[in-house]
Design a protein around this motif. Structure first.
Motif, PDB file in Angstrom:
ATOM      1  N   CYS A 369       0.405  -1.118  -0.209  1.00 55.58           N
ATOM      2  CA  CYS A 369      -0.378  -0.101   0.337  1.00 55.58           C
ATOM      3  C   CYS A 369       1.145   1.278   0.149  1.00 55.58           C
ATOM      4  CB  CYS A 369      -1.272   0.064   1.304  1.00 55.58           C
ATOM      5  SG  CYS A 369      -2.128   1.159   1.557  1.00 55.58           S
ATOM      6  N   ASN A 371       0.058   4.357   1.527  1.00 58.12           N
ATOM      7  CA  ASN A 371       0.006   5.210   2.062  1.00 58.12           C
ATOM      8  C   ASN A 371      -0.272   4.636   3.439  1.00 58.12           C
ATOM      9  OD1 ASN A 371      -1.843   6.873   0.617  1.00 58.12           O
ATOM     10  ND2 ASN A 371      -3.419   5.286   0.776  1.00 58.12           N
ATOM     11  N   CYS A 372      -0.165   2.952   3.552  1.00 58.51           N
ATOM     12  CA  CYS A 372       0.287   2.452   4.874  1.00 58.51           C
ATOM     13  C   CYS A 372       1.594   0.938   4.808  1.00 58.51           C
ATOM     14  CB  CYS A 372      -0.785   1.008   5.326  1.00 58.51           C
ATOM     15  SG  CYS A 372      -2.104   1.881   5.761  1.00 58.51           S
ATOM     16  N   CYS A 387      -5.469  -2.743   0.098  1.00 54.76           N
ATOM     17  CA  CYS A 387      -5.387  -2.840   1.413  1.00 54.76           C
ATOM     18  C   CYS A 387      -6.339  -2.390   2.804  1.00 54.76           C
ATOM     19  CB  CYS A 387      -4.899  -1.331   2.040  1.00 54.76           C
ATOM     20  SG  CYS A 387      -3.920  -0.834   3.472  1.00 54.76           S
ATOM     21  N   CYS A 390      -6.285   0.634   5.308  1.00 58.82           N
ATOM     22  CA  CYS A 390      -7.283   1.925   4.851  1.00 58.82           C
ATOM     23  C   CYS A 390      -8.243   2.019   3.531  1.00 58.82           C
ATOM     24  CB  CYS A 390      -6.173   3.036   4.766  1.00 58.82           C
ATOM     25  SG  CYS A 390      -5.088   2.227   2.240  1.00 58.82           S
ATOM     26  N   TYR A 392      -7.456   1.393   0.480  1.00 58.40           N
ATOM     27  CA  TYR A 392      -6.039   1.431  -0.659  1.00 58.40           C
ATOM     28  C   TYR A 392      -7.011   0.842  -2.117  1.00 58.40           C
ATOM     29  CZ  TYR A 392      -3.236   2.775  -4.624  1.00 58.40           C
ATOM     30  OH  TYR A 392      -2.553   2.916  -5.265  1.00 58.40           O
TER      31      TYR A 392
HETATM   32 ZN   LIG Z   1      -3.025   1.076   3.336  1.00 61.06          ZN
END
Ligand SMILES: [Zn+2]
Ligand SMILES: [Zn+2]
Length: 651
Positions: A369, A371-372, A387, A390, A392
């Motif tokens: 991901c 973002n993570c 994900c 989050c 995603y």
């Molecule tokens: Zn994420």
């Protein structure tokens, strides 16, 4: 006259107002006050905040006709200190919506009476009820233990009926996922009316009617998820926490607290009994029973005396030749016997989606991901990688570093969708369904699915943890645990305990109406300790060993843990601020502070996360001192500090 008013915002202290024409106001009175440029609902509090600052004191605008009782104020004060949450934020949970204070206050709750079905207690249930009654009507905690299907619910229903007759209110706490129509129907059959059900998805109007009628004492029985702990009961007489071991009682986002533990404190403040019901207790509860802090009563047998399922281990390391096939031949031949008898089979796997990893066979890229800091799971029915932290989503097209064409991703590890497609190939004429949160988004669909299962219209189910909860599947007599390997899963000191509870609950789903039921564990490591504890079904032995280990390692309940999670968009900032907080906390006596360390999941939703873990003796109430320190330090506006008292999740 000056009065303290607590406002439902992020303050830990009440503000001072003048009561003006309202004169003397009792603590608990609900009022409307000017706040900045707005008006705000507030509650007259018990203690004045001492302050040297001079400021203009404004007058109370309006006094509402309703008020909180003293116990609610006590509970909020205590909750706030224990969990290190500002009092105003706890009050906010109690006050709910502004519309709760509208004029139409006398709406009667919708209590349609239905025909009651007569239930008869068997000898064991009578004995449990007698035990419970002997513990009295003042504050005491009782563990009501009994295997799935032994009829614990009927025992506490009986107790609730007695409270209703005495005009007292009862709160039954359940994990959200258990608040199913099946459960409500049992209630209705027993009491002859619908229970007031409180959870996150009820409509605003229902919420208001219920809140108001709980406050005026008209509603006698509330069944709710953890948030129902913050309802303004007028005359509470009993609390029941069903599935007390369930880790979803721990709220892990926003305001963090353990609803089971807080329910016990609420019962102690109200001076009423509380019943904890489960098939296998949490380790803390087990220990409190051993130490005679809690009372104990047990239902020994399943309701109609059907025995628990037989077990079978399938050793995958002996037979698994194809890396990407997860169902063993031996498993399938055992399963076939049940299918031939037209009985249901469940394949259990606690992994959503199709595959938990995707790796390009040319360049070795693992899809993760943006973002993570975790890998993406492939979901076949969406044809997307997703994900689970989050949400995603992405299609799996990516330019390959090696070939400059699209990456060629290969799937690793099984998910429920993968098991589904293997089963479809092997049993093409069977009706197979997946039961996981991804497939149960719409209420109607999930109701239909549950009905179809109950009516034996489905032959094979593939399900995640969701399946182990509260449902009653009369024709389910065989369960396959696809991946019974327990080492290295999750970041949780309670993972052994949780597995024991989960698999106990799961095996309770099979053979409720049959003598010949089976649970198959597929594993690469038949000697695994947790697996063998599950098979032996010697809970006492497991608990004693686990308690010994916790004591050796000085882990809860032998110590108290408090986690501090410092998150920021800036990696360095999160670390530096964590160091600063550690320095401020270091004068505390009798505590170790571990960290700062990066969280196991270092990045979530683009925020970097650093953790501190504070460990203190369990017999000192360290929160008081921590709260004083936290109020003094200047925490940077660029970070977010989350405090988690008694954490369960360390990710
Ligand atoms: Zn994420
Ligand atoms: Zn590639």
């Amino acid at each position: 006259m000056k009065v303290p008013v607590l406002i439902p915002r992020i303050f830990d202290h009440p503000h001072t107002y003048s009561s003006g024409k309202f004169g003397k106001l009792k603590p608990g009175s609900i009022v409307l006050v000017p706040f900045g440029k707005e008006k705000e609902i507030g509650v007259i509090w018990d203690k004045q905040e001492e302050t040297k600052k001079k400021f203009e004191i404004k007058s109370i605008l309006e006094k509402k006709s309703i008020s909180f009782n003293e116990n609610i104020i006590k509970f909020i004060n205590w909750f706030s200190l224990y969990n290190l949450v500002p009092k105003g934020m706890v009050l906010k949970m109690f006050l709910g919506d502004r519309s709760f204070f509208s004029k139409n206050f006398d709406l009667s709750p919708d209590i349609a009476t239905k025909k009651k079905i007569k239930f008869h207690l068997n000898a064991q249930q009578k004995k449990c009820l007698k035990d419970i009654n002997s513990f009295g009507n003042k504050f005491n905690v009782t563990l009501l233990q009994g295997v799935t299907g032994s009829g614990k619910t009927i025992v506490y229903f009986e107790k609730i009926r007695e409270k209703i007759l005495k005009n007292k209110q009862t709160l039954v706490l359940l994990p959200e996922i258990f608040l199913t129509s099946q459960f409500n129907k049992r209630f209705e059959d027993y009491f002859g009316f619908k229970p007031a059900v409180w959870h996150s998805k009820i409509t605003k109007k229902n919420r208001r009617t219920m809140w108001q009628n709980i406050m005026n004492g008209k509603i006698k029985l509330v069944v709710g998820a953890r948030s129902s702990l913050f309802l303004p009961f007028k005359n509470l007489g009993l609390i029941v926490v069903d599935e007390e071991h369930d880790s979803s009682y721990k709220q892990d986002e926003g305001i963090r607290y353990n609803a089971r533990d807080m329910a016990i404190y609420r019962a102690s403040i109200e001076n009423i009994p509380i019943l904890l019901s489960t098939s296998i207790p949490s380790l803390e509860t087990y220990r409190n029973v051993k130490n005679k802090k809690y009372n104990f009563t047990k239902l020994e047998k399943r309701y109609k005396n059907f025995s628990l399922p037989n077990t079978e281990i399938v050793n995958l390391s002996l037979s698994k030749k194809n890396k990407n096939i997860w169902l063993d031949i031996k498993t399938l031949s055992l399963v076939k016997k049940y299918l031939d008898k037209k009985e249901q089979v469940l394949f259990f796997l606690n992994r959503r989606g199709y595959a938990p990893f995707m790796i390009c066979k040319n360049c070795g890229t693992k899809l993760s991901c943006p973002n993570c800091s975790i890998f993406l799971t492939f979901h076949k029915h969406l044809n997307k990688a997703m994900c689970h932290h989050c949400g995603y989503k992405t299609n799996t097209k990516q330019i390959c570093k090696k070939t400059n064409l699209n990456c060629e991703f290969q799937m690793y590890g099984p998910g429920v969708e993968k098991i589904f497609s293997e089963l479809k190939q092997i049993f093409p004429d069977k009706i197979i369904k997946i039961l996981s949160s991804d497939f149960l988004n719409k209420k109607k669909e999930s109701l239909n699915l549950l009905n179809d299962i109950e009516r034996n219209k489905i032959n094979i189910l593939v399900g995640t943890q969701l399946i182990s909860k509260g449902f009653n599947f009369p024709n389910l007599n065989c369960i396959v645990v696809v991946d019974a390997d327990f080492s290295g899963m999750g970041f949780d000191l309670r993972s052994n305990e949780k597995n024991i509870q989960l698999y106990n609950q799961l095996s309770g789903r099979a053979g409720r109406f049959s003598k010949d039921s089976l649970i198959i564990y597929q594993t690469f490591d038949p000697s695994d300790k947790t697996l063998n504890s599950i098979l032996e079904n010697k809970q006492e032995k497991f608990f004693e060993e686990e308690i010994y280990l916790r004591e050796q390692k000085n882990l809860p309940p032998f110590s108290r843990l408090i986690a501090f999670i410092i998150s920021s968009k800036n990696e360095r900032e999160s670390y530096l601020e964590a160091q600063k907080i550690k320095r401020s906390l270091s004068p505390l006596k009798g505590v170790d502070i571990m960290g700062p360390v990066s969280s196991p999941i270092f990045k979530i939703k683009n925020k970097y996360r650093t953790r501190l873990l504070l460990r203190s003796k369990s017999n000192i109430f360290i929160q008081k001192d921590i709260s004083k320190i936290l109020k003094k330090i200047n925490i940077s506006k660029k970070i977010k500090l989350t405090v988690d008292v008694d954490p369960l999740n360390f990710s």
